[in-house]
Design an enzyme around this catalytic site. Structure first.
Site, short mmCIF file in Angstrom:
data_model
loop_
_atom_site.label_atom_id
_atom_site.label_comp_id
_atom_site.label_asym_id
_atom_site.label_seq_id
_atom_site.Cartn_x
_atom_site.Cartn_y
_atom_site.Cartn_z
CG ASP A 263 32.96 -25.70 2.25
OD1 ASP A 263 33.40 -25.35 3.36
OD2 ASP A 263 33.46 -25.33 1.17
CG ASN B 28 37.35 -20.03 3.84
OD1 ASN B 28 36.90 -19.07 3.20
ND2 ASN B 28 38.60 -20.45 3.71
CG ASP C 168 38.20 -25.58 -7.49
OD1 ASP C 168 38.79 -24.48 -7.42
OD2 ASP C 168 37.08 -25.79 -6.98
CD GLU D 10 38.67 -22.89 -0.77
OE1 GLU D 10 39.09 -22.30 -1.80
OE2 GLU D 10 37.74 -23.72 -0.80
CG HIS E 109 39.57 -28.03 0.38
ND1 HIS E 109 38.63 -28.60 -0.44
CD2 HIS E 109 39.59 -26.72 0.01
CE1 HIS E 109 38.11 -27.68 -1.24
NE2 HIS E 109 38.68 -26.53 -0.97
NE ARG E 110 39.15 -27.74 -4.82
CZ ARG E 110 38.42 -28.85 -4.71
NH1 ARG E 110 39.01 -30.02 -4.65
NH2 ARG E 110 37.11 -28.79 -4.66
CE LYS F 56 36.47 -24.17 2.35
NZ LYS F 56 35.61 -24.00 1.20
#
Ligand code: DC
Length: 645
Positions: free
Chosen positions: A49, A92, A316, A344, A389-390, A415
């Protein structure tokens, strides 16, 4: 689809240096680009990112260069971007496309912004509506309300407050706030809905202030920027560690015993996600705050409490709580998380699907998730990560249920946190610690055990030997503690295909000489040298696991090792083994001298003030005086298997 299979993880302990915050990195990059003067940004996150943002800024004519120590220097353009026509690919990265859309809409050029397929499903309509109100020319070239976008020069008019929705993403407000000072005119934004994720706006306001622009905030309703304010570089800025990333390790500490410490965020943080630690505390975890660190341990009872929480302020990090819920003592409810649907991936749907695979009972609503943990987590599950990613990072914690688990497409962590799995391994990967005196056979045994387990292998003695050799070669006296420690800290050593290299030179045999052996035992007694080698040794801890041999593996380097072995033999037996080895190599060997030398080294290793060689209480003793290598390996494997590895 390539997956990363994590072994069953039973405990988490240690400390992790966090990468820089994505939210702060991308905001700082844009503000530095728009500011007057050059800005040096330290500890900038290096991830997909931030690369998207950097590449876009460079295409827009901003000069960005790497400066010393991984820092980055941005030459600000002092207003609008020099390049007036550009095609920008935003991947993204929401933190890149939204603020850039706003800044470019006020820059008087022709720009096209697009991203990956998912980016074209992520809303941007509220921001575009806000920009259209001031006369900007922003058009949808795909579906209305979503990227891709085309931007053209326009006559801007800021005579009335901009009315903006804040209930889909707070990034729309962030984007407008950061861009509006480019007009030089007074500007007002009024929210027409409740504003979500408010702490992210605090980050924005804080960073704008550091670049010299003050925003007047009335509740979370009205934001005013006075006319004539311009961004000016503050010179040097540090990026804080990523508080969202901290959540995985803090949760690991709460689930896996701990203590786990994250370095790089603490009580001084400007990131709202540090409040994840408070949510963990609600679950019973023991949390300790420092200015620059946070530490988490499991509750005294060992079991985490169920929770029912409004998590709008930490959207998040809240994902981490959904996985931590697997370890709670009842039904956990995560409320006010509707924004998950436009991230995402649709994170509410994805989370529900994957938690169910692990055996949880999940209720899913428009803006909430309720998770009832299973009695035991299902083993051997493959978790899909939805290019998010998370998803990959938070689901890795499920392996702390002591079950093997596969994370599909693990590279999606790039990311925001390319080294995530290495960092997780440093606090969770199983370690087999094998300590013992010289020539006890621990090296050979450890190597064979590592092979049998498919684990990595660390011969810690070789690091002390390399340090001694490096000192001898560079003329540093072996009792010059600071000098030797300096060499140890930057040891240019590598292990390749069975060879040990020092500054590219094969020293596999050289470090076994009698001179270096004696030197190693001397430098190993210096506290500063041991401290200098500590982090390096711990970094060998990787999935699926590590076998480490030395003197203080169980006591100092890996005190939470899953299996600990103290391997020894009588001094006579050890001297005899060394004698045989030397004869085989055609080298001169004297039994009496060898025995005396071993005894001297044993004494030095056992009597030194730091990390002396000793048999830890929790280590199993294996006496190899009457065992051949095969029998010694079998004895260690029995201990290892008894620990469930
Ligand atoms: O295991 P070895 O013989 O290669 O070790 C060389 C020297 O380094 C030895 O004198 C002890 C010291 N050493 C240590 O102090 N701590 C370790 N973890 C490993 C080795």
């Amino acid at each position: 689809m390539v997956g990363l299979t994590l072994p069953p993880l039973r405990s988490a302990r240690g400390s992790v240096c966090l990468p820089g915050s994505k939210s702060i990195s991308n905001r700082m990059l844009l503000l530095a680009a728009l500011a007057q003067g050059a800005t040096e940004i330290r500890k900038l996150l290096d991830s997909d990112d931030t690369r998207v943002m950097l590449a876009a800024l460079e295409k827009l004519g901003i000069d960005v260069s790497a400066s010393s120590g991984g820092n980055c220097r941005v030459e600000g353009c002092g207003g609008t971007f020099p390049v007036k026509d550009a095609e920008l690919f935003m991947g993204n990265a929401g933190t890149a496309i939204r603020p850039l859309t706003a800044a470019l809409a006020l820059s008087g050029g022709h720009y096209r912004l697009s991203g990956v397929a998912r980016m074209h499903e992520r809303p941007i309509g509220d921001l575009v509506d806000g920009l259209l109100q001031i006369g900007a020319d922003v058009r949808y070239t795909g579906n209305p309300g979503f990227p891709p976008l085309a931007i053209h020069p326009a006559n801007l008019k800021l005579d009335a407050p901009i009315r903006l929705r804040g209930d889909v993403s707070s990034q729309f407000l962030t984007a407008l706030l950061m861009a509006l000072p480019l007009t030089g005119a007074a500007a007002v934004i009024e929210m027409t809905t409740e504003l979500i994720s408010k702490p992210y706006i605090e980050i924005t306001l804080n960073l704008m202030a550091r670049f010299g622009v003050e925003v007047r905030r009335e509740a979370w309703q009205r934001f005013s920027i006075a006319a004539g304010q311009r961004y000016r570089s503050p010179g040097v800025l540090d990026v804080e560690g990523d508080a969202s990333a901290a959540s995985y390790f803090l949760a690991a500490g709460a689930i896996g015993g701990g203590p786990v410490r994250v370095e790089g965020v603490g009580s001084n943080s400007i990131q709202g996600d540090v409040r994840f630690a408070e949510a963990l505390r609600t679950m019973g975890a023991r949390i300790e705050w420092g200015e620059q660190h946070i530490e988490a341990r499991a509750p005294e009872s060992g079991r985490l409490n169920a929770f029912d929480l409004d998590l709008n302020h930490i959207p998040d990090a809240a994902m981490t709580l959904a996985v931590a819920a697997l370890f709670a003592d009842g039904r956990c409810v995560l409320r006010n998380i509707a924004s998950w649907r436009v991230k995402e991936t649709d994170r509410i749907a994805a989370m529900a699907t994957e938690l169910r695979k692990l055996g949880a009972t999940v209720e899913e609503g428009a803006d909430f998730l309720a998770v009832t943990p299973p009695a035991t987590i299902s083993p051997g599950v493959a978790i899909d990560t939805y290019d998010d990613h998370r998803m990959a990072m938070c689901f890795s914690l499920a392996a702390l249920g002591g079950v093997p688990l596969t994370i599909n497409d693990p590279q999606c962590v790039n990311k925001t946190f390319p080294d995530y799995f290495d960092a997780l391994a440093e606090i969770t990967a199983p370690v087999i610690a094998i300590d013992g005196p010289s020539a006890s056979g621990k090296g050979t045994v450890a190597e064979r055990v590592a092979k049998a387990m498919g684990y990595h292998y660390l011969d810690s003695g070789s690091l002390y030997r390399l340090t001694a050799l490096a000192s001898i070669r560079s003329g540093v006296a072996l009792n010059d503690e600071a000098g030797v420690a300096g060499l140890a800290a930057g040891l240019p050593a590598s292990f390749e295909g069975g060879c040990i290299l020092l500054a590219g030179d094969d020293v596999t045999d050289a470090i076994r000489s009698e001179e270096v052996s004696a030197g190693a035992s001397k430098v190993a007694a210096l506290p500063a040298v041991r401290a200098a080698l500590l982090a390096r040794q711990r970094a060998y801890r990787r999935f699926p696991g590590l076998v480490a041999d030395g003197r203080d593996m169980a006591s100092v380097v890996f005190p939470a090792a899953a299996a600990k072995v103290f391997l020894t033999a009588s001094a006579e037996a050890r001297a005899e083994r060394r004698h045989k080895q030397l004869i085989v190599k055609g080298m001169p060997a004297n039994m009496h001298a060898l025995l005396q030398d071993l005894q001297e080294r044993d004494a030095r290793d056992a009597q030194r003030s730091v990390a002396p060689l000793r048999h830890c209480e929790d280590a199993d003793l294996v006496d190899t005086t009457r065992l051949d290598i095969e029998a010694a390996v079998a004895a260690v494997m029995t201990i290892v298997k008894r620990q469930g590895l």
